[in-house]
Design a protein around this motif. Structure first.
Motif, PDB file in Angstrom:
ATOM      1  N   UNK A 195      -5.650  17.180  33.059  1.00 45.29           N
ATOM      2  CA  UNK A 195      -5.400  18.467  32.422  1.00 45.29           C
ATOM      3  C   UNK A 195      -6.192  18.557  31.129  1.00 45.29           C
ATOM      4  N   UNK A 196      -6.466  19.779  30.724  1.00 43.12           N
ATOM      5  CA  UNK A 196      -7.174  20.014  29.466  1.00 43.12           C
ATOM      6  C   UNK A 196      -6.168  19.980  28.321  1.00 43.12           C
ATOM      7  N   UNK A 197      -6.587  19.454  27.194  1.00 39.97           N
ATOM      8  CA  UNK A 197      -5.705  19.355  26.032  1.00 39.97           C
ATOM      9  C   UNK A 197      -6.421  19.907  24.804  1.00 39.97           C
ATOM     10  N   UNK A 198      -5.811  20.890  24.186  1.00 38.38           N
ATOM     11  CA  UNK A 198      -6.340  21.410  22.926  1.00 38.38           C
ATOM     12  C   UNK A 198      -5.586  20.693  21.816  1.00 38.38           C
ATOM     13  N   UNK A 199      -6.325  20.052  20.911  1.00 42.51           N
ATOM     14  CA  UNK A 199      -5.703  19.220  19.890  1.00 42.51           C
ATOM     15  C   UNK A 199      -6.443  19.381  18.566  1.00 42.51           C
ATOM     16  N   UNK A 200      -5.708  19.313  17.496  1.00 45.82           N
ATOM     17  CA  UNK A 200      -6.273  19.395  16.156  1.00 45.82           C
ATOM     18  C   UNK A 200      -7.306  18.274  15.971  1.00 45.82           C
ATOM     19  N   UNK A 201      -8.488  18.584  15.450  1.00 43.68           N
ATOM     20  CA  UNK A 201      -9.529  17.567  15.286  1.00 43.68           C
ATOM     21  C   UNK A 201      -9.098  16.361  14.439  1.00 43.68           C
ATOM     22  N   UNK A 202      -8.313  16.585  13.406  1.00 43.29           N
ATOM     23  CA  UNK A 202      -7.855  15.471  12.562  1.00 43.29           C
ATOM     24  C   UNK A 202      -6.914  14.553  13.346  1.00 43.29           C
ATOM     25  N   UNK A 203      -6.058  15.143  14.158  1.00 40.78           N
ATOM     26  CA  UNK A 203      -5.152  14.354  14.991  1.00 40.78           C
ATOM     27  C   UNK A 203      -5.951  13.561  16.024  1.00 40.78           C
ATOM     28  N   UNK A 204      -6.950  14.198  16.622  1.00 39.22           N
ATOM     29  CA  UNK A 204      -7.805  13.525  17.604  1.00 39.22           C
ATOM     30  C   UNK A 204      -8.498  12.313  16.983  1.00 39.22           C
ATOM     31  N   UNK A 205      -9.005  12.476  15.767  1.00 38.54           N
ATOM     32  CA  UNK A 205      -9.673  11.365  15.078  1.00 38.54           C
ATOM     33  C   UNK A 205      -8.730  10.187  14.886  1.00 38.54           C
ATOM     34  N   UNK A 206      -7.483  10.470  14.529  1.00 41.28           N
ATOM     35  CA  UNK A 206      -6.508   9.391  14.348  1.00 41.28           C
ATOM     36  C   UNK A 206      -6.191   8.693  15.669  1.00 41.28           C
TER      37      UNK A 206
END
Length: 62
Positions: free
Chosen positions: A9-20
């Motif tokens: 599935x596709x996931x839209x996530x905040x870039x800062x959260x993704x980096x962590x």
């Protein structure tokens, strides 16, 4: 290659959260995908909502 037993599935996530998540995955020697799955299982376990492992339902029917 993705496991045929797993749902994609596709996931839209905040870039800062993704980096962590990426940083944590690297520290724990996991792929980001495996890290996300680990974190989801950990959160569900804390809430007492962890699903049965894949294949457990098949074995229970036999």
């Amino acid at each position: 290659m993705a496991s045929p037993d797993k749902k994609a599935f596709a996931l839209r996530i905040d870039p800062a959260l993704w980096e962590e998540v990426e940083r944590l995955a690297a520290q724990e020697l996991r792929s980001v995908n495996a890290q996300v799955e680990f974190l989801l299982r950990e959160a569900l376990a804390r809430r007492g909502r962890l699903p049965a492992p894949v294949g457990a339902k098949k074995a229970a029917r036999k």
